[in-house]
Design an enzyme around this catalytic site. Structure first.
Site, PDB file in Angstrom:
ATOM      1  N   LYS B  95      27.955  24.084  22.639  1.00  0.00           N
ATOM      2  CA  LYS B  95      27.844  25.208  21.707  1.00  0.00           C
ATOM      3  C   LYS B  95      27.535  26.510  22.447  1.00  0.00           C
ATOM      4  CE  LYS B  95      26.456  25.062  17.495  1.00  0.00           C
ATOM      5  NZ  LYS B  95      25.603  24.940  16.287  1.00  0.00           N
ATOM      6  N   LYS B 144      58.242  21.488  44.975  1.00  0.00           N
ATOM      7  CA  LYS B 144      58.766  22.380  43.959  1.00  0.00           C
ATOM      8  C   LYS B 144      60.114  22.889  44.428  1.00  0.00           C
ATOM      9  CE  LYS B 144      55.729  25.896  45.971  1.00  0.00           C
ATOM     10  NZ  LYS B 144      54.512  26.685  45.781  1.00  0.00           N
TER      11      LYS B 144
END
Lengths: 377, 377
Positions: B95, B144
């Site tokens: 929280k 990649k």
């Protein structure tokens, strides 16, 4: 190479980013997003033109915003995101999360991309039918404090159900600590709410917090279902969004889900970095199957203003392919004076998660609950 | 009530928060943290003194920092966090993540709290032994761009292994898209690296990206293990940290893990909100089982400065009960001139994840790899 690209449908989806920088930098930054979210190599190093054409993100538009920032609409081939939520999240805000001054404003997802996603199992209409509350705003209460044994949490649940609260949820601090172990808590609270329903003829439900270690989430949810709990509370920021999606999609569980924003505050703490509350609490929570999404209402020491809260409600309700809408669930302290502005902001389509005043208004919690239900009606 | 509290050991752990506010507000905010992370009710609504004494967080100290912020050390009973990582994360920054101006600086975890956590399976020493590289800095390369078929990614992997790169990892954009499906990619890249090792006599490994839908993570990791991949790449910000912890703890998988920071940028984008890079990439990643944690090195358009990078390395190496240390893995463009400052910052205890220059230096990727290995040695 040709074979690979023959797999691409040509369908694209769009992510709208807010860029906090000068116009010259904005083009560069948008190009960096296009690149870093996909090929991760500059143009001159790409092994083929097709990768530039089909894989690298595309700047669809770049326009100034009134606050001096820029809005970049960037589209990607749907195949780049594949069919899984984790990779979609990665496409939307993976490496980009590490580039300064970039915020995801909203997602514009195409039909082909949305196809694998079922979204909320109940949605607004389903949850209303389930709770037998077709029109009025819904009310939720939180069981606390941590430190109470399961038996006393169950007494609270009984009082709240007696007072007509629709959804009685665990505080997120209640996990499976020895103070109130999960299994005992679910059994006792479920039983207490059922007992109150017998008195009132109502349809209140108890939602235990199933946020836990990855596989435990599903086990606890199945246990909750078996015991007869009426729904589930989960913090997807902690478990991972995809775990919530699996919960929502599980036919053996078949329970409505309330998503809690714990651990997610950093995404929405900054107007020029992160993910907009609209996209995070509205769109992404729905993609991940939340029937309702709670967040701190405006006022007090909240980081959200009223406009932000309204935008969350819009994200919960906006058209998103065939996905069901979800409920905005503002955590709010309410009183008679505040009710009109809540209606103005949310209409009746809200679940008000009552704050400490549910505990503080008077010693009789069922009466307190009744009072809040009455002033909201 | 007495029975419940008899379960508490009296052992406490501490979270150090940085508060961005005035001194008067700092006390209030620290008190709000103590409350909101635990009982979620103000003092006068607590049902017993024991909850105040034993459950609510305790301000151990509050002191001004040179930059005008305040440092609050707040302790909690270990039983409040239970024995699970999700609840510990919730205690540390659940929280509280929604309260403005609060950053977690570091965790001071007690022996009892750390007991259920195994941390990195290999750690620095284990990974060095596994890679047969006892002393030198390690090198990693990224496969990649997305858009290459598995066969061509495997050719890259072969070249990099031939050039002596220790760890050849998928780009995080590579998931299970049809362009280079997971299974085919793992098989081909693993085989390619093994073939290169036969040529070089080296011990390069391939780490496929197992970031995926919750249960798929484990299945893909088991498949990777079966096929003979040497390690795993995962984005715990997307899967949830606890999923990585389960991977690390799984004896059937038994592979080193590289954690990638995708989706986590918002936590570290702001010096007065979120989680410090020290705590997030160092401490929390170790709790969750990462043997190495990658992040953007300073320079270029990185959001991190050199001091921040150094702090991550410190978090990777600091004492944390019996937990093994992890490797800082800066993603960096390097050249001869930069090597001394990398050593100054990290010593030899680093994995340098090579950037685009590995692809751009010349057409022969194995030669490029050799070059970078040489200048780093």
């Amino acid at each position: 190479m040709t074979d690979t690209f023959a797999l691409l449908s040509g369908e694209r989806f769009t992510v709208v980013y807010r860029l906090a920088c000068s116009e010259a930098e904005a083009w560069e930054r948008a190009a960096a997003i296009c690149r870093e979210q996909t090929a991760e190599l500059p143009l001159d190093l790409l092994p083929s033109d097709e990768i530039w054409d089909q894989i690298v993100g595309r700047i669809e538009s770049l326009s100034p915003l009134p606050d001096g920032c820029f809005e970049a609409k960037i589209s990607y081939a749907v195949e780049v995101a594949g069919t899984e939520l984790p990779q979609l999240l990665n496409m939307v805000f993976g490496k980009v999360s590490l580039i300064p001054g970039v915020r995801v404003e909203r997602l514009e997802l195409s039909p082909g991309l949305l196809k694998p996603f079922k979204g909320p199992r109940f949605g607004r209409a389903g949850l209303r039918a389930y709770l037998e509350a077709p029109h009025r705003p819904l009310l939720a209460a939180t069981l606390k404090p941590m430190g109470l044994p399961a038996s006393e949490l169950a007494q609270l649940a009984f009082q709240f159900a007696l007072g007509g609260i629709d959804i009685i949820q665990d505080a997120t601090t209640l996990a499976d600590q020895r103070l109130a172990p999960f299994e005992e808590r679910v059994e006792r609270c479920t039983e207490a709410v059922a007992r109150a329903n017998q008195v009132t003829g109502g349809r209140s439900i108890y939602m235990p917090n199933v946020t836990a270690t990855a596989y435990e989430v599903m086990e606890r949810a199945l246990l909750a279902r078996e015991v007869g709990a009426g729904g589930l509370l989960i913090c997807p920021g902690i478990t991972g969004f995809d775990v919530m999606r699996l919960l929502a999609g599980n036919d053996d569980i078949n329970l409505p889900i309330m998503a809690h924003p714990a651990f997610l505050g950093s995404f929405v703490a900054n107007p020029v970095q992160g993910i907009s509350p609209y996209a995070l609490f509205g769109q992404i929570m729905r993609l991940a199957g939340a029937d309702a999404t709670s967040y701190p209402d405006w006022g007090d020491c909240s980081s959200f203003d009223r406009e932000t809260c309204q935008s969350i409600a819009e994200g919960c309700g906006a058209a998103m392919g065939g996905l069901r809408t979800s409920f905005p669930a503002p955590e709010a302290e309410i009183n008679r004076d505040r009710v009109p502005e809540l209606y103005e902001t949310y209409g009746r389509e809200m679940i008000v998660v009552l704050g400490g005043s549910l505990y503080s208004r008077g010693p009789n919690l069922a009466e307190n609950a009744c009072y809040f239900r009455e002033i909201l009606a």
